[in-house]
Scaffold this motif. Structure first.
Motif, PDB file in Angstrom:
ATOM      1  N   ARG A 198       3.583   1.164  -9.819  1.00 37.99           N
ATOM      2  CA  ARG A 198       2.253   0.950 -10.413  1.00 37.99           C
ATOM      3  C   ARG A 198       2.210   1.180 -11.918  1.00 37.99           C
ATOM      4  O   ARG A 198       1.284   1.759 -12.444  1.00 37.99           O
ATOM      5  CB  ARG A 198       1.187   1.833  -9.720  1.00 37.99           C
ATOM      6  CG  ARG A 198       1.157   1.743  -8.200  1.00 37.99           C
ATOM      7  CD  ARG A 198       0.895   0.344  -7.682  1.00 37.99           C
ATOM      8  NE  ARG A 198       0.823   0.362  -6.215  1.00 37.99           N
ATOM      9  CZ  ARG A 198       1.860   0.094  -5.412  1.00 37.99           C
ATOM     10  NH1 ARG A 198       3.031  -0.253  -5.920  1.00 37.99           N
ATOM     11  NH2 ARG A 198       1.714   0.137  -4.111  1.00 37.99           N
ATOM     12  N   ARG A 205       5.139  -6.715 -12.006  1.00 43.17           N
ATOM     13  CA  ARG A 205       4.494  -7.805 -12.752  1.00 43.17           C
ATOM     14  C   ARG A 205       5.445  -8.370 -13.813  1.00 43.17           C
ATOM     15  O   ARG A 205       5.612  -9.586 -13.922  1.00 43.17           O
ATOM     16  CB  ARG A 205       3.209  -7.297 -13.418  1.00 43.17           C
ATOM     17  CG  ARG A 205       2.574  -8.279 -14.381  1.00 43.17           C
ATOM     18  CD  ARG A 205       1.227  -7.792 -14.874  1.00 43.17           C
ATOM     19  NE  ARG A 205       0.271  -7.727 -13.779  1.00 43.17           N
ATOM     20  CZ  ARG A 205      -0.394  -8.784 -13.308  1.00 43.17           C
ATOM     21  NH1 ARG A 205      -0.215  -9.971 -13.832  1.00 43.17           N
ATOM     22  NH2 ARG A 205      -1.222  -8.649 -12.299  1.00 43.17           N
ATOM     23  N   VAL A 219      10.734  -1.736  -6.575  1.00 42.64           N
ATOM     24  CA  VAL A 219      10.440  -0.826  -7.689  1.00 42.64           C
ATOM     25  C   VAL A 219      10.550   0.582  -7.107  1.00 42.64           C
ATOM     26  O   VAL A 219       9.981   0.862  -6.037  1.00 42.64           O
ATOM     27  CB  VAL A 219       9.024  -1.073  -8.261  1.00 42.64           C
ATOM     28  CG1 VAL A 219       8.692  -0.040  -9.337  1.00 42.64           C
ATOM     29  CG2 VAL A 219       8.911  -2.486  -8.836  1.00 42.64           C
TER      30      VAL A 219
HETATM   31  C1  LIG Z   1       5.715  -3.863  -4.039  1.00 37.28           C
HETATM   32  C2  LIG Z   1       6.336  -3.313  -5.286  1.00 37.28           C
HETATM   33  C3  LIG Z   1       7.487  -4.232  -5.716  1.00 37.28           C
HETATM   34  C4  LIG Z   1       5.278  -3.223  -6.396  1.00 37.28           C
HETATM   35  O1  LIG Z   1       5.857  -2.780  -7.611  1.00 37.28           O
HETATM   36  P1  LIG Z   1       5.003  -2.112  -8.812  1.00 37.28           P
HETATM   37  O2  LIG Z   1       5.883  -2.092 -10.005  1.00 37.28           O
HETATM   38  O3  LIG Z   1       4.428  -0.847  -8.351  1.00 37.28           O
HETATM   39  O4  LIG Z   1       3.828  -3.184  -9.051  1.00 37.28           O
HETATM   40  P2  LIG Z   1       3.016  -3.380 -10.414  1.00 37.28           P
HETATM   41  O5  LIG Z   1       2.763  -2.034 -11.036  1.00 37.28           O
HETATM   42  O6  LIG Z   1       3.636  -4.401 -11.280  1.00 37.28           O
HETATM   43  O7  LIG Z   1       1.661  -3.936  -9.833  1.00 37.28           O
HETATM   44  C5  LIG Z   1       1.277  -5.278  -9.979  1.00 37.28           C
HETATM   45  C6  LIG Z   1       0.027  -5.480  -9.149  1.00 37.28           C
HETATM   46  O8  LIG Z   1       0.381  -5.461  -7.755  1.00 37.28           O
HETATM   47  C7  LIG Z   1      -0.392  -4.472  -7.072  1.00 37.28           C
HETATM   48  N1  LIG Z   1       0.466  -3.945  -6.013  1.00 37.28           N
HETATM   49  C8  LIG Z   1       1.662  -3.391  -6.171  1.00 37.28           C
HETATM   50  N2  LIG Z   1       2.188  -3.041  -4.979  1.00 37.28           N
HETATM   51  C9  LIG Z   1       1.275  -3.407  -4.052  1.00 37.28           C
HETATM   52  C10 LIG Z   1       1.234  -3.291  -2.656  1.00 37.28           C
HETATM   53  N3  LIG Z   1       2.229  -2.739  -1.965  1.00 37.28           N
HETATM   54  N4  LIG Z   1       0.154  -3.778  -2.018  1.00 37.28           N
HETATM   55  C11 LIG Z   1      -0.868  -4.330  -2.713  1.00 37.28           C
HETATM   56  N5  LIG Z   1      -0.878  -4.452  -4.049  1.00 37.28           N
HETATM   57  C12 LIG Z   1       0.189  -3.982  -4.718  1.00 37.28           C
HETATM   58  C13 LIG Z   1      -0.779  -3.488  -8.129  1.00 37.28           C
HETATM   59  O9  LIG Z   1      -1.930  -2.774  -7.762  1.00 37.28           O
HETATM   60  C14 LIG Z   1      -1.028  -4.393  -9.322  1.00 37.28           C
HETATM   61  O10 LIG Z   1      -2.276  -5.011  -9.173  1.00 37.28           O
HETATM   62  P3  LIG Z   1      -3.098  -5.655 -10.407  1.00 37.28           P
HETATM   63  O11 LIG Z   1      -2.339  -6.877 -10.821  1.00 37.28           O
HETATM   64  O12 LIG Z   1      -4.402  -5.999  -9.797  1.00 37.28           O
HETATM   65  O13 LIG Z   1      -3.125  -4.598 -11.450  1.00 37.28           O
HETATM   66  C15 LIG Z   1       6.907  -1.901  -5.034  1.00 37.28           C
HETATM   67  O14 LIG Z   1       5.856  -1.074  -4.575  1.00 37.28           O
HETATM   68  C16 LIG Z   1       8.033  -1.826  -4.021  1.00 37.28           C
HETATM   69  O15 LIG Z   1       9.179  -1.859  -4.408  1.00 37.28           O
HETATM   70  N6  LIG Z   1       7.786  -1.707  -2.689  1.00 37.28           N
HETATM   71  C17 LIG Z   1       8.828  -1.610  -1.671  1.00 37.28           C
HETATM   72  C18 LIG Z   1       9.660  -2.871  -1.514  1.00 37.28           C
HETATM   73  C19 LIG Z   1       8.833  -4.078  -1.233  1.00 37.28           C
HETATM   74  O16 LIG Z   1       7.922  -4.076  -0.419  1.00 37.28           O
HETATM   75  N7  LIG Z   1       9.151  -5.156  -1.927  1.00 37.28           N
HETATM   76  C20 LIG Z   1       8.492  -6.429  -1.730  1.00 37.28           C
HETATM   77  C21 LIG Z   1       9.487  -7.328  -1.102  1.00 37.28           C
HETATM   78  S1  LIG Z   1       8.788  -8.804  -0.536  1.00 37.28           S
END
Ligand SMILES: CC(C)(COP(=O)(O)OP(=O)(O)OC[C@H]1O[C@@H](n2cnc3c(N)ncnc32)[C@H](O)[C@@H]1OP(=O)(O)O)[C@@H](O)C(=O)NCCC(=O)NCCS
Length: 436
Positions: free
Chosen positions: A118, A123, A112
């Protein structure tokens, strides 16, 4: 081998509506479409990588053409063609016991954009993947993770672990078996085919494993345009006394600390061994390599067998990490796919907030280890209570119910938990030996 073409499946309507309510568009991105390049750039940015070159885009396009690529687009932004979120999924299979596999919905490239984090985009994408997989009949989904804090909320949990192994070759001294076959250097160009052939045999015997793919093997061989150290890649093949290729070691050599020429670091990119003989031959080659002070290998068994093959076992250090995360979608199909060590007759109450696995399930295993799983009649008392994540962790027998109970993740009498553990103990410790 699973054959579903996941690209042909419709987008999940719930996630599409949720995203639309936030002004975002959920769309498939075929790899042969012009939208692929911005998709790949978004993935690379999400994982803090460099912008891909034109060659890298074309190489990735070839590798990802069979995949279901989904993007989330903010059409009101300054780059409406560039996704603000990405996910890549495909149909594969998971080995659940030696020689037995089950269809697996694999998920990768979850990103994302930091500008859109966030807001519930991850989700929407993850729950959309799970609903699409379940609707298409996939009994479970899996992924490998960069962070351990994200996926548990959607029911994923570790089911196979892996170690990063470091061997101090000056302390180790080989005392293991001396294999009767022979080693030969082989060309990098020949590696994708060799790795694929040996790995196909290995992964079918190892719970937790999945097949690789051509792009993965080309990457290991250093043949992809993004392989900055491709020219350093070397490989040896082990053939048994009958002349059959049983193992492949792919590695690079780098100068050791303080420019000590006699203490290079040998980094293993792949060590696939079909049988103990090949494993011993390839580990011995690495440990006894001249001018090498340290051998490093990741994605090794949690307790690496090589520690039993050297004079000083503390020359081998292993750092354990969770590696393969699974998420059960269909309890009867998943639990009946593997073979078990003992007979068992229990009712498990599984809690799944997303609904897929929720319910009380009767698990009856006969003396041959064959399971029958049905919705439990209400008259049956529940023996074990657990979340879908805990059940997904227990599936391959890589962790015991009693260990999860100690953490409050599984509930049941000491006897019920001991019986579950006795039945779920695996023939071979689960391992996933690649990233995906
Ligand atoms: C990790 C990632 C995909 C999260 O995307 P996002 O759209 O911000 O997540 P959402 O808004 O849908 O959040 C969903 C839930 O996850 C939690 N969350 C999101 N990223 C998180 C993180 N890095 N650590 C812990 N919790 C996280 C949110 O707080 C939320 O919690 P809730 O269900 O209790 O409300 C994004 O930050 C990202 O792209 N990171 C870099 C790439 C990466 O690490 N990808 C994962 C590959 S395995």
């Amino acid at each position: 081998m699973a054959t579903t073409d996941t690209r042909a499946l419709a987008l999940d309507a719930t996630s599409a509506a949720d995203l639309e309510a936030s002004g975002l568009e959920y769309a498939l991105v075929p790899a042969d479409h012009e939208g692929f390049e911005p998709f790949l750039r978004a993935v690379s940015r999400g994982f803090l990588g460099e912008d891909p070159s034109a060659d890298e885009v074309e190489s990735a396009r070839r590798a990802l053409t069979p995949r279901r690529l989904t993007g989330v687009f903010d059409r009101s932004g300054v780059a409406p063609e560039s996704p603000v979120a990405t996910v890549d999924s495909w149909a594969t299979e998971l080995t659940v016991s030696p020689g037995r596999t089950i269809p697996l919905w694999s998920i990768s490239a979850v990103t994302v954009a930091p500008t859109h984090r966030r807001r519930g985009i991850a989700r929407a994408m993850l729950t959309g993947e799970l609903r699409t997989a379940a609707a298409a009949g996939f009994p479970l989904a899996g992924l490998t993770v960069t962070e351990a804090t994200i996926y548990g909320r959607w029911g994923f949990s570790p089911a196979a672990w892996a170690s990063d192994v470091v061997v101090d070759t000056r302390r180790a001294r080989w005392t293991g078996p001396v294999a009767p076959g022979r080693l030969d250097f082989v060309s990098r160009e020949s590696l994708p085919e060799r790795l694929s052939r040996v790995h196909e045999r290995v992964r079918l015997e190892r719970p937790g494993s999945v097949p690789g793919w051509e792009g993965r093997w080309r990457g290991v061989a250093g043949l992809t345009p993004d392989a900055k150290d491709g020219n350093k890649v070397r490989a040896v093949s082990y053939r048994d006394a009958a002349g059959e290729e049983r193992g492949i070691l792919v590695y690079t050599l780098d100068p050791g600390p303080n420019d000590d020429y006699s203490a290079h670091v040998l980094s293993v990119r792949a060590l696939f061994a079909d049988g103990d003989e090949a494993a011993a031959a390839l580990w011995r080659f690495a440990i006894e390599h001249d001018l090498v002070g340290e051998v490093k290998a990741s994605l090794q068994p949690a307790v690496p067998p090589v520690q039993w093959m050297v004079a000083d076992r503390r020359a081998v250090t292993a750092t354990l990490t969770d590696h393969h995360w699974l998420r059960i979608l269909d309890v009867p199909a998943t639990l009946s796919a593997r073979r078990y060590a003992r007979a068992l007759d229990v009712v498990m109450r599984v809690e799944d907030p997303l609904g897929f696995a929720d319910g009380a399930w009767s698990l009856r295993i006969d003396a041959d280890g064959v399971a029958e799983v049905d919705a439990a009649p209400e008259s049956r008392a529940v023996d074990v209570e657990l979340s879908v994540g805990a059940l997904s962790s227990l599936l391959l027998g890589g962790v015991r119910a009693r260990e999860l109970a100690a953490a409050g993740l599984v509930h049941g009498s000491a006897q019920a938990l001991a019986e579950v553990d006795a039945a779920f103990v695996p023939d071979v410790a689960p391992l996933l030996d690649i990233w995906y």
